[in-house]
Design a protein around this motif. Structure first.
Motif, PDB file in Angstrom:
ATOM      1  N   GLU A  44       0.813  -1.227   0.000  1.00  0.00           N
ATOM      2  CA  GLU A  44       0.000   0.000   0.000  1.00  0.00           C
ATOM      3  C   GLU A  44       0.841   1.269   0.000  1.00  0.00           C
ATOM      4  N   ASN A  45       2.144   1.168   0.304  1.00  0.00           N
ATOM      5  CA  ASN A  45       3.040   2.322   0.280  1.00  0.00           C
ATOM      6  C   ASN A  45       3.862   2.404  -1.004  1.00  0.00           C
ATOM      7  N   GLY A  46       3.590   1.515  -1.944  1.00  0.00           N
ATOM      8  CA  GLY A  46       4.320   1.501  -3.197  1.00  0.00           C
ATOM      9  C   GLY A  46       5.674   0.820  -3.105  1.00  0.00           C
ATOM     10  N   GLU A  47       5.939   0.147  -1.985  1.00  0.00           N
ATOM     11  CA  GLU A  47       7.205  -0.561  -1.794  1.00  0.00           C
ATOM     12  C   GLU A  47       7.121  -1.962  -2.391  1.00  0.00           C
ATOM     13  N   GLU A  48       8.228  -2.454  -2.927  1.00  0.00           N
ATOM     14  CA  GLU A  48       8.284  -3.821  -3.438  1.00  0.00           C
ATOM     15  C   GLU A  48       8.332  -4.799  -2.269  1.00  0.00           C
ATOM     16  N   VAL A  49       7.458  -5.815  -2.333  1.00  0.00           N
ATOM     17  CA  VAL A  49       7.392  -6.833  -1.282  1.00  0.00           C
ATOM     18  C   VAL A  49       7.219  -8.200  -1.928  1.00  0.00           C
ATOM     19  N   ASP A  50       7.465  -9.250  -1.145  1.00  0.00           N
ATOM     20  CA  ASP A  50       7.230 -10.605  -1.625  1.00  0.00           C
ATOM     21  C   ASP A  50       5.747 -10.783  -1.931  1.00  0.00           C
ATOM     22  N   ALA A  51       5.467 -11.566  -2.966  1.00  0.00           N
ATOM     23  CA  ALA A  51       4.087 -11.807  -3.377  1.00  0.00           C
ATOM     24  C   ALA A  51       4.004 -13.196  -4.007  1.00  0.00           C
ATOM     25  N   ILE A  52       2.803 -13.568  -4.428  1.00  0.00           N
ATOM     26  CA  ILE A  52       2.599 -14.824  -5.140  1.00  0.00           C
ATOM     27  C   ILE A  52       1.767 -14.561  -6.378  1.00  0.00           C
ATOM     28  N   CYS A  53       2.132 -15.223  -7.466  1.00  0.00           N
ATOM     29  CA  CYS A  53       1.319 -15.189  -8.677  1.00  0.00           C
ATOM     30  C   CYS A  53       0.304 -16.317  -8.533  1.00  0.00           C
ATOM     31  N   PHE A  54      -0.970 -15.974  -8.527  1.00  0.00           N
ATOM     32  CA  PHE A  54      -2.038 -16.941  -8.313  1.00  0.00           C
ATOM     33  C   PHE A  54      -2.809 -17.100  -9.615  1.00  0.00           C
ATOM     34  N   ASP A  55      -2.769 -18.321 -10.182  1.00  0.00           N
ATOM     35  CA  ASP A  55      -3.482 -18.630 -11.422  1.00  0.00           C
ATOM     36  C   ASP A  55      -4.923 -18.997 -11.082  1.00  0.00           C
ATOM     37  N   ILE A  56      -5.854 -18.166 -11.522  1.00  0.00           N
ATOM     38  CA  ILE A  56      -7.273 -18.351 -11.226  1.00  0.00           C
ATOM     39  C   ILE A  56      -7.865 -19.353 -12.215  1.00  0.00           C
ATOM     40  N   ASP A  57      -8.843 -20.123 -11.746  1.00  0.00           N
ATOM     41  CA  ASP A  57      -9.461 -21.161 -12.578  1.00  0.00           C
ATOM     42  C   ASP A  57     -10.065 -20.631 -13.877  1.00  0.00           C
ATOM     43  N   ASP A  58     -10.402 -19.345 -13.955  1.00  0.00           N
ATOM     44  CA  ASP A  58     -10.990 -18.799 -15.184  1.00  0.00           C
ATOM     45  C   ASP A  58      -9.947 -18.502 -16.256  1.00  0.00           C
ATOM     46  N   GLY A  59      -8.667 -18.803 -15.973  1.00  0.00           N
ATOM     47  CA  GLY A  59      -7.599 -18.595 -16.949  1.00  0.00           C
ATOM     48  C   GLY A  59      -6.810 -17.312 -16.738  1.00  0.00           C
ATOM     49  N   SER A  60      -7.259 -16.457 -15.860  1.00  0.00           N
ATOM     50  CA  SER A  60      -6.520 -15.230 -15.570  1.00  0.00           C
ATOM     51  C   SER A  60      -5.601 -15.464 -14.379  1.00  0.00           C
ATOM     52  N   SER A  61      -4.839 -14.459 -14.014  1.00  0.00           N
ATOM     53  CA  SER A  61      -3.974 -14.570 -12.845  1.00  0.00           C
ATOM     54  C   SER A  61      -3.944 -13.235 -12.118  1.00  0.00           C
ATOM     55  N   VAL A  62      -3.511 -13.296 -10.882  1.00  0.00           N
ATOM     56  CA  VAL A  62      -3.431 -12.097 -10.059  1.00  0.00           C
ATOM     57  C   VAL A  62      -2.182 -12.211  -9.182  1.00  0.00           C
ATOM     58  N   THR A  63      -1.547 -11.077  -8.923  1.00  0.00           N
ATOM     59  CA  THR A  63      -0.407 -11.025  -8.021  1.00  0.00           C
ATOM     60  C   THR A  63      -0.912 -10.530  -6.670  1.00  0.00           C
ATOM     61  N   LEU A  64      -0.656 -11.317  -5.625  1.00  0.00           N
ATOM     62  CA  LEU A  64      -1.145 -10.984  -4.297  1.00  0.00           C
ATOM     63  C   LEU A  64      -0.005 -10.925  -3.298  1.00  0.00           C
ATOM     64  N   THR A  65      -0.016  -9.900  -2.457  1.00  0.00           N
ATOM     65  CA  THR A  65       0.944  -9.805  -1.363  1.00  0.00           C
ATOM     66  C   THR A  65       0.333 -10.450  -0.119  1.00  0.00           C
ATOM     67  N   GLU A  66       1.144 -10.648   0.891  1.00  0.00           N
ATOM     68  CA  GLU A  66       0.674 -11.220   2.160  1.00  0.00           C
ATOM     69  C   GLU A  66      -0.500 -10.411   2.718  1.00  0.00           C
ATOM     70  N   ASN A  67      -0.406  -9.086   2.651  1.00  0.00           N
ATOM     71  CA  ASN A  67      -1.453  -8.225   3.211  1.00  0.00           C
ATOM     72  C   ASN A  67      -2.742  -8.243   2.401  1.00  0.00           C
ATOM     73  N   ASP A  68      -2.698  -8.692   1.144  1.00  0.00           N
ATOM     74  CA  ASP A  68      -3.903  -8.760   0.314  1.00  0.00           C
ATOM     75  C   ASP A  68      -4.822  -9.902   0.746  1.00  0.00           C
ATOM     76  N   ILE A  69      -4.272 -10.937   1.367  1.00  0.00           N
ATOM     77  CA  ILE A  69      -5.012 -12.166   1.649  1.00  0.00           C
ATOM     78  C   ILE A  69      -5.561 -12.147   3.072  1.00  0.00           C
ATOM     79  N   GLU A  70      -6.877 -12.190   3.187  1.00  0.00           N
ATOM     80  CA  GLU A  70      -7.538 -12.252   4.497  1.00  0.00           C
ATOM     81  C   GLU A  70      -7.459 -13.665   5.062  1.00  0.00           C
ATOM     82  N   SER A  71      -7.859 -14.648   4.227  1.00  0.00           N
ATOM     83  CA  SER A  71      -7.818 -16.050   4.652  1.00  0.00           C
ATOM     84  C   SER A  71      -7.722 -16.925   3.419  1.00  0.00           C
ATOM     85  N   TYR A  72      -7.441 -18.205   3.659  1.00  0.00           N
ATOM     86  CA  TYR A  72      -7.321 -19.146   2.544  1.00  0.00           C
ATOM     87  C   TYR A  72      -7.701 -20.540   3.018  1.00  0.00           C
ATOM     88  N   GLU A  73      -8.001 -21.377   2.018  1.00  0.00           N
ATOM     89  CA  GLU A  73      -8.265 -22.797   2.268  1.00  0.00           C
ATOM     90  C   GLU A  73      -7.548 -23.600   1.204  1.00  0.00           C
TER      91      GLU A  73
END
Length: 76
Positions: A44-73
């Motif tokens: 949120e401050n424009g700083e580079e941080v570790d993230a994950i490239c997440f391939d979504i089942d619809d064929g697209s992808s999104v880059t998510l940082t630790e702070n973007d993820i509320e919960s997971y299963e």
């Protein structure tokens, strides 16, 4: 000797990598797909941080940082 031998990986982005998962994000979005590989994202401050490239089942992808993820299963 491996320097990472006793490291405990407890970040969500590390635990999701290599797995099918359902993610609920702080933005309200929900994604189902595969934690493809680690990458670099921007916080949120424009700083580079570790993230994950997440391939979504619809064929697209999104880059998510630790702070973007509320919960997971892990689905697999």
């Amino acid at each position: 000797m491996c320097p990472f031998k006793d490291v405990i990986w407890n970040r969500k982005i590390d635990l999701i990598e290599g797995h099918r998962a359902k993610l609920i994000c702080r933005s309200g979005n929900t994604y189902i797909g595969y934690g493809a590989f680690p990458c670099v994202g921007e916080d949120e401050n424009g700083e580079e941080v570790d993230a994950i490239c997440f391939d979504i089942d619809d064929g697209s992808s999104v880059t998510l940082t630790e702070n973007d993820i509320e919960s997971y299963e892990i689905l697999d």
